[in-house]
Design an enzyme around this catalytic site. Structure first.
Site, PDB file in Angstrom:
ATOM      1  N   CYS A 117      41.083  35.896  40.852  1.00  0.00           N
ATOM      2  CA  CYS A 117      41.989  35.151  40.709  1.00  0.00           C
ATOM      3  C   CYS A 117      42.017  34.113  41.988  1.00  0.00           C
ATOM      4  O   CYS A 117      41.427  33.200  42.217  1.00  0.00           O
ATOM      5  CB  CYS A 117      43.161  35.648  40.498  1.00  0.00           C
ATOM      6  N   HIS A 225      41.990  38.668  35.708  1.00  0.00           N
ATOM      7  CA  HIS A 225      42.276  39.831  36.445  1.00  0.00           C
ATOM      8  C   HIS A 225      41.693  41.154  35.615  1.00  0.00           C
ATOM      9  O   HIS A 225      42.286  42.008  34.768  1.00  0.00           O
ATOM     10  CB  HIS A 225      43.771  40.081  36.343  1.00  0.00           C
ATOM     11  N   GLU A 227      41.031  43.673  37.264  1.00  0.00           N
ATOM     12  CA  GLU A 227      41.337  45.157  37.573  1.00  0.00           C
ATOM     13  C   GLU A 227      42.472  45.570  36.550  1.00  0.00           C
ATOM     14  O   GLU A 227      42.725  47.004  36.643  1.00  0.00           O
ATOM     15  CB  GLU A 227      42.210  44.975  38.916  1.00  0.00           C
TER      16      GLU A 227
END
Ligand SMILES: [Mn+2]
Length: 253
Positions: A117, A225, A227
């Site tokens: 990001c 994202h 994660e």
């Protein structure tokens, strides 16, 4: 060289924040530290992103790889030769001063990094690229921002496709030409920096996946994202696994 008992170390470049009405902290989200430990198999350490506290040579020596996180503050437009406007939002000049030279040093040395990001945008700017402050205002673009309301599941829901080039590294790592991703960004790449190759786009043409052409190390970076649910998501997991492999290889050499 062997690593002994320790895992390869991933330095997490996060943001400087004020919490609890003005308490200054260095921040790295738990989703990111968990992804580094559990999906990449490395030891996460959160770096205080402030050039008064850490130097680039020390970081390169201490850490085997780096993860550049997302974050509310945007790269300051001065870093790509543009004037600051209200649309550019909030900044983190200390992080800019650490992350941008760090990316350039890693590209040069072949030391692995993974940009997420804001980190993805940082990689582009570090290489001389520019950003749009608000891509939803551009003709033909969708709103890529985080939904303002809802649960975390709703905010991180898969919301658009990303299509990769046929012969690029993302297709190789993910084994797919097209995947679905979340999208929680207001800014986007305007012009690609030197050697920044855009390897994946959203359906509206927004760049979502990049790497550095002819760089010796791992340089994959994404606008979404990964994660979020890094261990179980079929797109996130192979990305973190490939990053972890690259960091392990760097650590052993
Ligand atoms: Mn997006």
């Amino acid at each position: 060289m062997t690593l002994g008992t320790r895992r390869p170390v991933v330095g997490i470049i996060g943001n400087n924040h004020l919490i609890n009405d003005g308490w200054p902290v260095h921040l790295g989200g738990r989703m990111v530290t968990e992804a580094v430990a559990q999906a990449a198999g490395c030891m996460p350490i959160i770096i205080p992103s402030d050039p008064r506290l850490v130097s680039i040579p020390e970081l390169l020596d201490l850490c085997d790889g780096f993860l550049l996180t997302g974050g509310r503050p945007n790269v300051h437009p001065e870093e790509y030769g543009e004037e600051e406007t209200p649309a550019h939002g909030t900044f983190d000049r200390s992080r800019d001063a650490v992350a941008l030279p760090l990316v350039r040093a890693c590209v040069e040395r072949g030391q692995p990094f993974f940009g997420i990001c804001r980190g993805f945008q940082e990689v582009n700017v570090a290489m001389g690229g520019t950003l749009y402050p608000e891509i939803r205002e551009l003709p033909g673009r969708m709103n890529h921002r985080m939904p303002p309301d809802g649960t975390q599941e709703e905010k991180f829901a898969l919301r658009h496709k990303v299509r990769f080039s046929k012969d690029g590294p993302f297709r190789r790592v993910l084994g797919a030409q097209e995947v679905m991703t979340n999208t929680l960004h207001g800014q986007g790449i305007k012009t690609a920096g030197a050697r920044v190759r855009i390897d994946g786009h959203a359906p509206d043409g927004t760049p979502e996946a990049i790497f550095i052409e002819d760089a010796p190390g791992f340089t994959l970076s994404v606008q979404w994202h990964p994660e979020w649910q890094a261990v179980s998501d079929p797109v996130s997991r192979p990305l973190f696994a490939a990053f972890g492999d690259a960091v392990r290889e760097w650590a052993l050499n």
